[in-house]
Design an enzyme around this catalytic site. Structure first.
Site, PDB file in Angstrom:
ATOM      1  N   ARG A 141       8.405 -56.449  19.776  1.00 35.61           N
ATOM      2  CA  ARG A 141       9.015 -55.137  19.996  1.00 35.61           C
ATOM      3  C   ARG A 141      10.231 -55.252  20.895  1.00 35.61           C
ATOM      4  O   ARG A 141      10.266 -56.032  21.841  1.00 35.61           O
ATOM      5  CB  ARG A 141       8.007 -54.192  20.644  1.00 35.61           C
ATOM      6  CG  ARG A 141       8.585 -52.808  20.934  1.00 35.61           C
ATOM      7  CD  ARG A 141       7.570 -51.859  21.507  1.00 35.61           C
ATOM      8  NE  ARG A 141       7.262 -52.204  22.895  1.00 35.61           N
ATOM      9  CZ  ARG A 141       6.375 -51.554  23.627  1.00 35.61           C
ATOM     10  NH1 ARG A 141       5.682 -50.553  23.114  1.00 35.61           N
ATOM     11  NH2 ARG A 141       6.150 -51.912  24.868  1.00 35.61           N
ATOM     12  N   CYS A 166      12.699 -52.416  23.055  1.00 31.13           N
ATOM     13  CA  CYS A 166      12.797 -51.020  23.480  1.00 31.13           C
ATOM     14  C   CYS A 166      14.100 -50.885  24.246  1.00 31.13           C
ATOM     15  O   CYS A 166      14.336 -51.622  25.212  1.00 31.13           O
ATOM     16  CB  CYS A 166      11.615 -50.630  24.365  1.00 31.13           C
ATOM     17  SG  CYS A 166      11.660 -48.903  24.889  1.00 31.13           S
TER      18      CYS A 166
END
Length: 130
Positions: free
Chosen positions: A102, A104
């Site tokens: 991920r 972000c």
């Protein structure tokens, strides 16, 4: 060859793009805003927005015939990095062990002044990725 993925269970694209494309064994979703496809409305608080964005992503994955276990990478765009812990709490209810990679990032502004937008890359392998 590419295949366009389209579902009524996620909001329609608000521009000249597809909800997702399947190509070469991979599914690439467009960023999903927290718009409820049934009402066209967006929740006000960041937790509800994160949940709706992920529901939209998962609706697209379902249309492609896969689920969250096929997600390899997510990108989360947020308006305020201070909201990261709240978004993370919601995020962890959608993904379990073998979390996807991920990124972000905090952004200056999102379409429709959303607080969150989420996109994913998934394998179209119909068996769970371990």
């Amino acid at each position: 060859m590419k295949n366009v993925i389209l579902t009524q269970e996620a909001p329609a694209a608000i521009g000249p793009y597809s909800q997702a494309i399947e190509a070469n064994g991979m599914i690439y979703t467009s960023g999903q805003l927290p718009i409820d496809p049934a009402t066209g409305e967006m929740p006000k608080d960041v937790e509800a927005q994160a949940e709706q964005s992920l529901k939209n992503v998962f609706a697209i994955l379902k249309e492609a015939g896969v689920d969250g276990s096929n997600v390899i990478k997510t990108t989360v765009f947020i308006k305020d990095m201070g909201d990261f812990p709240k978004i993370n709490k919601v995020y962890e209810t959608f993904f379990t062990e073998s979390y996807p990679a991920r990124s972000c990032v905090e952004v200056a502004r999102l379409p429709k002044d959303a607080l969150v937008e989420i996109e994913v890359i998934a394998s179209n392998n119909k068996t769970n990725i371990k």
